[in-house]
Design an enzyme around this catalytic site. Structure first.
Site, short mmCIF file in Angstrom:
data_model
loop_
_atom_site.label_atom_id
_atom_site.label_comp_id
_atom_site.label_asym_id
_atom_site.label_seq_id
_atom_site.Cartn_x
_atom_site.Cartn_y
_atom_site.Cartn_z
N CYS A 24 30.91 45.73 36.78
CA CYS A 24 30.73 46.80 37.74
C CYS A 24 30.05 48.00 37.11
O CYS A 24 29.48 48.82 37.80
CB CYS A 24 32.09 47.20 38.29
SG CYS A 24 33.28 47.53 36.99
N GLU A 31 37.52 50.31 44.30
CA GLU A 31 36.51 50.27 43.24
C GLU A 31 35.47 49.27 43.70
O GLU A 31 35.71 48.06 43.64
CB GLU A 31 37.13 49.79 41.92
CG GLU A 31 38.23 50.67 41.37
CD GLU A 31 37.70 51.96 40.78
OE1 GLU A 31 36.55 51.97 40.33
OE2 GLU A 31 38.44 52.95 40.79
P1 NAP Z 1 34.81 40.33 46.87
O1 NAP Z 1 34.22 39.14 47.45
O2 NAP Z 1 34.84 41.57 47.67
O3 NAP Z 1 36.27 39.91 46.43
C1 NAP Z 1 37.13 40.80 45.76
C2 NAP Z 1 38.58 40.47 46.05
O4 NAP Z 1 38.87 40.70 47.42
C3 NAP Z 1 38.92 39.01 45.80
O5 NAP Z 1 40.21 38.94 45.25
C4 NAP Z 1 38.89 38.41 47.19
O6 NAP Z 1 39.70 37.27 47.30
C5 NAP Z 1 39.47 39.53 47.99
N1 NAP Z 1 39.16 39.52 49.41
C6 NAP Z 1 38.03 39.08 50.00
N2 NAP Z 1 38.13 39.29 51.33
C7 NAP Z 1 39.33 39.87 51.57
C8 NAP Z 1 40.01 40.31 52.74
N3 NAP Z 1 39.46 40.23 53.93
N4 NAP Z 1 41.24 40.84 52.61
C9 NAP Z 1 41.82 40.95 51.40
N5 NAP Z 1 41.22 40.53 50.26
C10 NAP Z 1 39.98 40.01 50.34
O7 NAP Z 1 34.09 40.75 45.51
P2 NAP Z 1 33.71 39.80 44.29
O8 NAP Z 1 32.50 39.06 44.68
O9 NAP Z 1 34.89 39.07 43.79
O10 NAP Z 1 33.35 40.87 43.19
C11 NAP Z 1 32.06 41.34 42.99
C12 NAP Z 1 31.94 42.78 43.43
O11 NAP Z 1 33.00 43.56 42.86
C13 NAP Z 1 30.68 43.44 42.98
O12 NAP Z 1 30.10 44.09 44.07
C14 NAP Z 1 31.10 44.45 41.95
O13 NAP Z 1 30.32 45.62 41.87
C15 NAP Z 1 32.48 44.78 42.35
N6 NAP Z 1 33.29 45.18 41.21
C16 NAP Z 1 33.65 46.48 41.10
C17 NAP Z 1 34.41 46.90 40.02
C18 NAP Z 1 34.84 48.34 39.86
O14 NAP Z 1 35.67 48.62 39.02
N7 NAP Z 1 34.33 49.22 40.66
C19 NAP Z 1 34.82 45.98 39.06
C20 NAP Z 1 34.44 44.67 39.21
C21 NAP Z 1 33.68 44.27 40.30
P3 NAP Z 1 39.04 35.79 47.26
O15 NAP Z 1 38.38 35.66 45.95
O16 NAP Z 1 40.21 34.90 47.42
O17 NAP Z 1 38.08 35.75 48.39
#
Ligand code: NAP
Length: 676
Positions: free
Chosen positions: A296, A257
């Site tokens: 999102c 997602e």
């Molecule tokens: P993110 O930086 O991609 O982080 C998301 C999750 O992934 C966090 O738990 C993060 O952990 C983890 N993560 C990061 N790098 C990783 C890796 N290499 N391996 C495994 N896990 C890893 O995203 P965010 O900034 O938290 O969220 C914002 C984004 O999420 C926006 O783009 C938004 O559109 C999207 N979003 C989508 C939805 C949907 O339902 N489609 C819902 C909500 C948000 P850490 O925090 O420990 O780095």
């Protein structure tokens, strides 16, 4: 130094071996906690999930799992004040927190009740009807869903620390899959509180839920073909995970997602004086400001008829100017802080990128008046509205994950649809129109690009749940850029976790494998009528073969007169003779079913409490005057209800004529006492 957040792995709480990374309060900038997974035994956690969690959940039926979920949701409800308090530190207002906390708990309640109503009190699910594979009826196909022996690793985004965890955990648990949840570091303290409460309830089987606070480095390497990773977060992280060797070569299932450039379209039929205009403007402002736009599903692209663009911008600006930004604990504040200063920097960068092909028409990304907090310490940003130039590219490519939207003009409905599609696939779209033709054209154009579409007008506005709210009963997920994943959607979400297998076998083998009786399998006809048996003694395959009864002309005439169903095929010999299907008077289908009930019933008080319906009723061969009918009734499935002293019994009913042709087939549904 603040507390180092623990993880719950392999049945006990674990604290990292280093000092961890500080997480700051979004409003005050003070340290809330520290987060690290250094030294965590990830292999032990995965093994515990597979060897302890999966068998423990899978020993329970769907209804037992649902009852546990309901208990957990009640437990969370009792503890929610504490979650609300913590949620303020993420920058969330009370209204934002309700979406996350009450929304999350409500999702668990919803899954619990749907599973009780729509899944069998069993551990497998039959999918669809049996497929006859041979003329003799001895070779049959049946699809069935079984639980997998693996683990669900759920990697969540920062914006919904409670809802994001619960909406993934509930269906996985129902499906028999244990969860290891890895919350985003920035808001992990709130997920930690919710998970600790769920574990404290004592209701979850060991190994059903584990929590990893900190980095997930090394976790995916441990996963394989029976496991699943459900990721929510940025497109960049999704791209990294998609290239992981366990996914590329190891057969690991990855659900994504990711980000989404959702749009809302104002129909060409709507003028400023229509109620739809106000609904549109209100919807856009709500989506820009709830959770400070860190949703999102938030509306990023506001697609409007060219001739209405100025009016829309004026109306949006008027409303946005009334949004107070500040400390979410202050009741007068409508919009809290972004989750972190880093996140605010990201959003400012996105606005800068958007300005390559759009002008700022409301707000200032760099300055905002803040109520009840220091603008210097908190991650505050006011709402920002842009107006796209003709042919703009960036608004269709850059996701500003904050209170930012861009107004884009269109000159025809077809152009509105093609602009929406330029988002490359979105989670949610909305259309505000009161014109049915516009609704059809736009929705059918948008559907291939969207997971969910809201059509809003004066009729559904009062009950509408709004553009941005994912609902447990409806699919959440979108194609393409949105990740191509699918979550929620009721029982679909449970079945996503299970394996569907086509089984080819004889009716007897299928009956033995599934616990449900298949047509052609052995029946047990005994002197004791099956209606005299309670669930304690009734067995799948127990059957009654009735005596025969002649359907007379008097029966048909009486039924017609008595019920008022005087359709010519039952009452007018000449007209009935001219009917190409009947060629003469025929019995009413409902007469046949009623007579069949008279043939199979055991009339005395007993364990059968009620008949609550029939399923799949088909009339196959007309019953003519003086035909002889008989019925065979066989127990097909028995579903005891966990919360009642009775259960549901599904009976296979086949009514035949004197030539042994089936004239009607259906399932009779009864409620039968567990003991009698
Ligand atoms: P993110 O930086 O991609 O982080 C998301 C999750 O992934 C966090 O738990 C993060 O952990 C983890 N993560 C990061 N790098 C990783 C890796 N290499 N391996 C495994 N896990 C890893 O995203 P965010 O900034 O938290 O969220 C914002 C984004 O999420 C926006 O783009 C938004 O559109 C999207 N979003 C989508 C939805 C949907 O339902 N489609 C819902 C909500 C948000 P850490 O925090 O420990 O780095």
């Amino acid at each position: 130094m603040s507390e180092l957040l623990s993880s719950y792995l392999a049945g006990s709480w674990f604290t990292a071996t280093d000092e961890g990374r500080p997480v700051l309060d979004a409003v005050t900038g003070q340290e809330v906690c520290r987060v690290s997974a250094a030294g965590a035994d990830l292999a032990g956690a995965v093994d515990y999930a597979r060897s302890v969690g999966a068998p423990a959940i899978q020993a329970l039926t769907f209804h037992e799992r649902a009852a546990i979920l309901k208990g957990v949701a009640k437990h969370l409800t009792a503890a929610k004040d504490g979650f609300y308090e913590l949620s303020t530190r993420t920058g969330a207002t009370r209204r934002d927190s309700a979406v996350d906390i009450d929304g999350g708990i409500g999702t668990v309640f919803s899954f619990a009740s749907k599973a009780t109503r729509e899944l069998p009190n069993d551990t497998i699910v039959l999918d669809g009807k049996p497929e006859p594979l041979g003329k003799g009826g001895t070779f049959v196909g049946q699809h069935l869903y079984t639980s997998r022996p693996g683990v669900a690793v759920q990697i969540n985004a920062f914006n919904f620390p409670v809802w994001g965890m619960l909406e993934k955990f509930a269906p996985a648990f129902l499906a028999g899959r244990p969860t290891i949840v890895k919350p985003a570091t920035q808001t992990a303290y709130l997920t930690h509180a919710a998970v600790a409460s769920m574990l404290d309830s004592g209701l979850l089987p060991d190994g059903a839920l584990q929590l990893l606070c900190g980095s997930a480095d090394g976790l995916l390497e441990l996963l394989g073909t029976q496991d699943q990773v459900a990721f929510t977060g940025s497109a960049a992280t999704a791209a990294t995970l998609r290239q992981h060797p366990s996914v590329v070569h190891g057969g690991l299932e990855l659900g994504v997602e990711a980000d989404s450039l959702n749009c809302s379209i104002l129909g060409p039929d709507v003028s400023v004086d229509d109620p739809e205009f106000e609904l549109f403007v209100k919807g856009v402002v709500t989506e820009m400001t709830v959770k400070a736009g860190q949703k999102c599903t938030a509306i990023r692209r506001v697609i409007v008829p060219a001739e209405r663009t100025d009016e829309v911008i004026a109306a949006l600006s008027g409303r946005l100017s009334k949004i107070t930004v500040g400390n979410p604990a202050d009741d007068t504040v409508r919009m809290g802080a972004l989750v972190s200063l880093d996140q605010r920097d990201e959003v400012r960068k996105s606005v800068q990128a958007l300005r390559a092909s759009a002008d700022l028409v409301f707000g200032d990304p760099d300055h905002v008046t803040v109520v009840g907090a220091s603008a210097a310490n908190g991650a505050f940003m006011g709402p920002v509205l842009l107006r796209a130039h003709d042919g703009a590219v960036e608004p269709h490519e850059v996701e500003p994950f904050g209170p930012v939207a861009t107004v884009i003009s269109y000159s025809s409905v077809a152009e509105a649809v093609s602009l929406a599609a330029r988002g490359g696939g979105s989670l949610a779209g909305s259309l505000v129109t009161h014109d049915p033709a516009v609704a059809r054209q736009v929705v059918l154009g948008l559907a291939p690009w969207h997971g969910r579409i809201l059509v809003l007008d004066r009729t559904d506005a009062a009950e509408s749940t709004g553009h941005g709210s994912p609902l447990p009963t409806l699919v959440h997920g979108g194609p393409g850029r949105a990740g191509g994943g699918e979550e929620l959607g009721g029982i679909r979400a449970v079945l996503h976790h299970m394996q569907r297998t086509a089984i080819q076998a004889s009716p007897d083998a299928l009956t033995a494998i599934t616990g449900s009786w298949f047509s052609g399998a052995e029946r047990t006809v005994s002197p004791e009528h099956p209606f005299r048996k309670s669930l304690a003694t009734l067995r799948v395959g127990d059957a009654i073969v009735s005596d025969r009864r002649t359907v007379t002309g008097e029966d048909i005439a009486h039924f017609a007169e008595f019920t008022g169903d005087t359709f010519y095929a039952h009452t007018d010999p000449e007209a009935a003779a001219a009917n190409p299907l009947f060629g003469g008077i025929v019995a009413h289908g409902y007469l046949v079913v009623s007579l069949a009930a008279g043939l199979f019933v055991e009339p005395n008080p007993g364990p059968v409490l009620a008949n609550f319906g029939v399923d799949n009723l088909r009339f196959l061969t007309p019953v003519k005057v003086d035909d002889d009918i008989a019925v065979t009734l066989t127990v097909k499935a028995i579903t005891p209800r966990s919360s009642a002293d009775y259960g549901e019994v599904r009976w296979d009913a086949v009514v035949t004529n004197q030539r042994d042709e089936p004239v009607a087939t259906y399932d009779v549904l009864t409620l039968v006492a567990k003991d009698h």
